[in-house]
Design a protein around this motif. Structure first.
Motif, short mmCIF file in Angstrom:
data_model
loop_
_atom_site.label_atom_id
_atom_site.label_comp_id
_atom_site.label_asym_id
_atom_site.label_seq_id
_atom_site.Cartn_x
_atom_site.Cartn_y
_atom_site.Cartn_z
N SER A 181 78.50 133.90 32.16
CA SER A 181 77.38 134.83 31.97
C SER A 181 77.68 136.24 32.46
O SER A 181 77.37 137.22 31.76
CB SER A 181 76.14 134.30 32.71
OG SER A 181 75.76 133.04 32.22
N THR A 228 72.34 126.36 38.72
CA THR A 228 71.74 127.67 38.46
C THR A 228 71.19 128.26 39.76
O THR A 228 71.37 129.45 40.03
CB THR A 228 70.63 127.55 37.41
OG1 THR A 228 71.18 127.04 36.19
CG2 THR A 228 69.98 128.90 37.15
N TRP A 288 70.06 136.68 34.59
CA TRP A 288 69.01 136.13 33.73
C TRP A 288 68.99 136.82 32.37
O TRP A 288 68.65 136.20 31.36
CB TRP A 288 67.66 136.26 34.41
CG TRP A 288 67.47 135.32 35.56
CD1 TRP A 288 67.23 135.63 36.86
CD2 TRP A 288 67.49 133.88 35.49
NE1 TRP A 288 67.12 134.49 37.61
CE2 TRP A 288 67.27 133.40 36.80
CE3 TRP A 288 67.69 132.96 34.46
CZ2 TRP A 288 67.25 132.04 37.10
CZ3 TRP A 288 67.67 131.61 34.75
CH2 TRP A 288 67.44 131.16 36.06
N ARG A 289 69.37 138.08 32.33
CA ARG A 289 69.42 138.79 31.05
C ARG A 289 70.42 138.14 30.12
O ARG A 289 70.14 137.91 28.94
CB ARG A 289 69.81 140.25 31.30
CG ARG A 289 70.01 141.08 30.04
CD ARG A 289 70.28 142.54 30.41
NE ARG A 289 70.52 143.35 29.23
CZ ARG A 289 71.74 143.71 28.80
NH1 ARG A 289 72.82 143.34 29.50
NH2 ARG A 289 71.87 144.43 27.72
N GLN A 291 71.52 135.09 30.35
CA GLN A 291 71.04 133.74 30.04
C GLN A 291 69.98 133.76 28.96
O GLN A 291 69.94 132.88 28.09
CB GLN A 291 70.47 133.10 31.31
CG GLN A 291 71.49 132.72 32.36
CD GLN A 291 72.34 131.54 31.93
OE1 GLN A 291 71.84 130.42 31.80
NE2 GLN A 291 73.62 131.77 31.70
N SER A 292 69.11 134.78 29.00
CA SER A 292 68.01 134.81 28.04
C SER A 292 68.45 135.27 26.66
O SER A 292 67.75 135.03 25.67
CB SER A 292 66.90 135.74 28.56
OG SER A 292 67.34 137.07 28.61
N ALA A 297 71.32 129.63 24.88
CA ALA A 297 70.24 129.49 25.87
C ALA A 297 68.99 130.25 25.48
O ALA A 297 68.04 130.30 26.25
CB ALA A 297 70.74 129.99 27.23
N ASP A 300 65.45 128.99 26.03
CA ASP A 300 64.99 128.72 27.38
C ASP A 300 64.01 129.82 27.80
O ASP A 300 64.42 130.90 28.21
CB ASP A 300 66.19 128.67 28.34
CG ASP A 300 65.76 128.42 29.78
OD1 ASP A 300 64.56 128.13 30.00
OD2 ASP A 300 66.61 128.52 30.68
N ALA A 303 64.40 131.46 31.45
CA ALA A 303 65.36 132.55 31.66
C ALA A 303 64.75 133.88 31.22
O ALA A 303 64.93 134.90 31.90
CB ALA A 303 66.64 132.27 30.87
N GLN A 304 64.02 133.89 30.10
CA GLN A 304 63.36 135.12 29.66
C GLN A 304 62.31 135.56 30.69
O GLN A 304 62.16 136.76 30.96
CB GLN A 304 62.69 134.90 28.30
CG GLN A 304 63.66 134.75 27.15
CD GLN A 304 62.95 134.90 25.80
OE1 GLN A 304 62.01 135.68 25.66
NE2 GLN A 304 63.40 134.15 24.82
N GLU A 306 62.27 134.99 33.98
CA GLU A 306 62.93 135.55 35.16
C GLU A 306 63.47 136.95 34.86
O GLU A 306 63.37 137.86 35.69
CB GLU A 306 64.06 134.63 35.63
CG GLU A 306 63.60 133.25 36.08
CD GLU A 306 62.77 133.28 37.35
OE1 GLU A 306 62.92 134.23 38.12
OE2 GLU A 306 61.97 132.35 37.56
N PHE A 307 64.05 137.12 33.69
CA PHE A 307 64.57 138.44 33.31
C PHE A 307 63.45 139.46 33.24
O PHE A 307 63.54 140.56 33.82
CB PHE A 307 65.30 138.33 31.97
CG PHE A 307 65.64 139.67 31.35
CD1 PHE A 307 66.39 140.60 32.04
CD2 PHE A 307 65.19 139.99 30.08
CE1 PHE A 307 66.70 141.85 31.48
CE2 PHE A 307 65.50 141.21 29.50
CZ PHE A 307 66.25 142.14 30.21
#
Length: 490
Positions: A181, A228, A288-289, A291-292, A297, A300, A303-304, A306-307
């Motif tokens: 990531s 994570t 998180w960016r 990941q989103s 991913a 998910d 993740a969005q 958290e970002f």
């Protein structure tokens, strides 16, 4: 100890470009090396000051070891827990106490031993290692050194083989996530992180971790729930170490003790703590960016969430810092410039609603906990409301609650469950956590939330979209028609 280590000392310098790269959370290898050198210099200076108080006698063994193997001695002096010991020892001496100096003898013994040969008086050394896509990391897993208790959290007992293996499995997967990531952040982490200290979990928290300003490169962390959580925890705490090293070289804040709102804590934090929070969450947000937006991913929503939540928190916290030194202004601008473009990146509207609500919820609960209306102001509010007059100009003052507090919110727990696709209610429709109003609010049923939030002032403010200081609303919480009161206070 000989003064050779200090005689060849040179001032530590960072260029403007290096300082800006640090502010953006993107230091290059040379910058990280300079920070590590500055921390070695700090530890050597602490040792020099200790010798000035106690005399050269207690350092005789270490001086002999240094003459035989100066590289090994400096390696040991550069370790995080030596920094903790040295700082604590000097503070005790300056306070007129008699701290234990025998640690220097133990250090000298360790310096004489080959690196791979353990000291029989100590527990066997443990480590965590991982490799992915050509990037490798090796850190010490310190579960026995008595000094680990000085990192601020209660250390866990020494790990048994099964526990060590579990840590290693989680660490391996966390490293894979980081390299995949945020490979540049993973490289910095591998260069900075020296040891991981397992600590006891806090029943009131999802997981706890900490660093010490005296222990560059050490992370105290409870056993994580998954890879994570470990990846995020290590990123977060490593940033604290980096910022501590930067602040050893530069003053960034003119008034570091000024209290204010921190999006990461339920208690007021000094400006230095707010800066630390923003800086630690900068790389967490970057993780998180990726990941989103990762095609594998992107489904998910957590993740969005958290970002979206942390990009706003970092930007707001950094933008509200005041009384900056010139170096601080440069540092904060670089941090803000890094996160600013992220604010315009698309996030699912439903997820964005929950992220913005979580941030507002935290701010409102923080105000309710830490800001108070004086008795005269409270009387004036009640009088004006009962008389049907316009809202008077009543304000509140910061009066922090007496205890430190990490974030805790049933609404946030329900939000996480909702985004994971977990049930929010039990078999009879009862909320698994929080209240009926919380369940309705998380699901987006504002009307049901307003009906259910009979005793939750913050919940009413959130669901109704009122622009109200919750501490003012709390003054009138025993009055009927609370929705009308919130409209009047808006």
């Amino acid at each position: 100890m000989s003064t050779a280590a200090l005689a060849d000392a040179r001032p530590h310098r960072l260029s403007d470009a290096a300082l800006a790269s640090l502010g953006a959370g993107r230091p290059d290898r040379a910058t990280v090396v300079e920070l590590k050198k500055s921390q070695l210099s700090r530890n050597l200076l602490l040792l020099h000051e200790i010798a000035a108080v106690v005399g050269p006698g207690p350092l005789t063994e270490l001086a002999e070891a240094e003459r035989a193997n100066p590289t090994r001695v400096r390696e040991l002096i550069a370790r995080p827990l030596f920094g903790v010991w040295a700082a604590g020892c000097l503070r005790a001496l300056q306070a007129g106490k008699n701290p234990e100096i025998s640690h220097l003898s133990a250090l000298a013994r360790a310096a004489r031993l080959p690196r791979q040969q353990p000291d029989k008086s100590q527990q066997p050394n443990k480590s965590l290692k991982a490799t992915h896509n050509g990037q490798s990391i090796t850190v010490r897993l310190d579960d026995s050194d008595p000094l680990r208790a000085h990192l601020g959290l209660r250390p866990a007992p020494p790990l048994d083989p099964a526990q060590h293996a579990r840590w290693q499995r989680t660490f391996t997967e966390a490293w894979r996530l980081l390299v995949t990531s945020v490979p540049a952040d993973a490289e910095v982490l591998a260069a900075v992180l020296d040891c991981v200290v397992p600590v006891l979990p806090d029943p009131a928290a999802r997981g706890i971790s900490a660093t010490s300003a005296d222990a560059f490169g050490a992370v105290a962390i409870s056993e994580p729930a998954d890879a994570t959580a470990l990846a995020v925890g290590l990123l977060h705490e490593t940033q604290h170490s980096i910022l501590n090293a930067v602040q050893y070289l530069f003053d960034l804040l003119e008034k570091p003790a000024t209290l204010g709102y921190s999006p990461w804590r339920d208690d007021p934090r000094p400006a230095s703590g707010i800066l630390h929070g923003a800086y630690a969450y900068l790389t967490v947000t970057r993780f998180w960016r990726t990941q989103s937006t990762d095609p594998l991913a992107q489904t998910d929503p957590l993740a969005q969430f958290e970002f979206a939540r942390w990009r706003a928190a970092v930007s707001d916290a950094a933008g509200k810092l005041r009384d900056l030194t010139p170096a601080g202004a440069r540092f904060i601008e670089a941090m803000s410039a890094e996160v600013r473009p992220w604010l315009d990146e698309p996030v699912d509207p439903g997820v964005l609603r929950l992220a913005e609500s979580a941030n507002r919820d935290h701010y409102l609960r923080w105000r309710l906990r830490n800001r108070h209306v004086d008795p005269a102001g409270a009387r004036e509010l009640r009088r004006a409301w009962r008389a049907g007059e316009a809202r008077p100009d009543v304000t509140s003052e910061l009066r922090p609650a007496p205890k430190r507090a990490l974030e805790a919110s049933a609404r946030l727990d329900l939000t996480h469950r909702f985004l994971r696709g977990d049930p929010l209610t039990g078999p009879r429709g009862e909320p698994l956590t929080g209240s009926d109003g919380d369940v309705a609010y998380v699901r987006g049923d504002v009307a049901a939330a307003l009906r259910a939030y009979t005793d939750d002032g913050v919940g009413l403010i959130l669901a109704g979209g009122f622009d109200v200081a919750p501490e003012l609303a709390a003054v009138l919480s025993d009055e009927p028609d609370r929705l009308a009161i919130l409209g009047w206070l808006s």
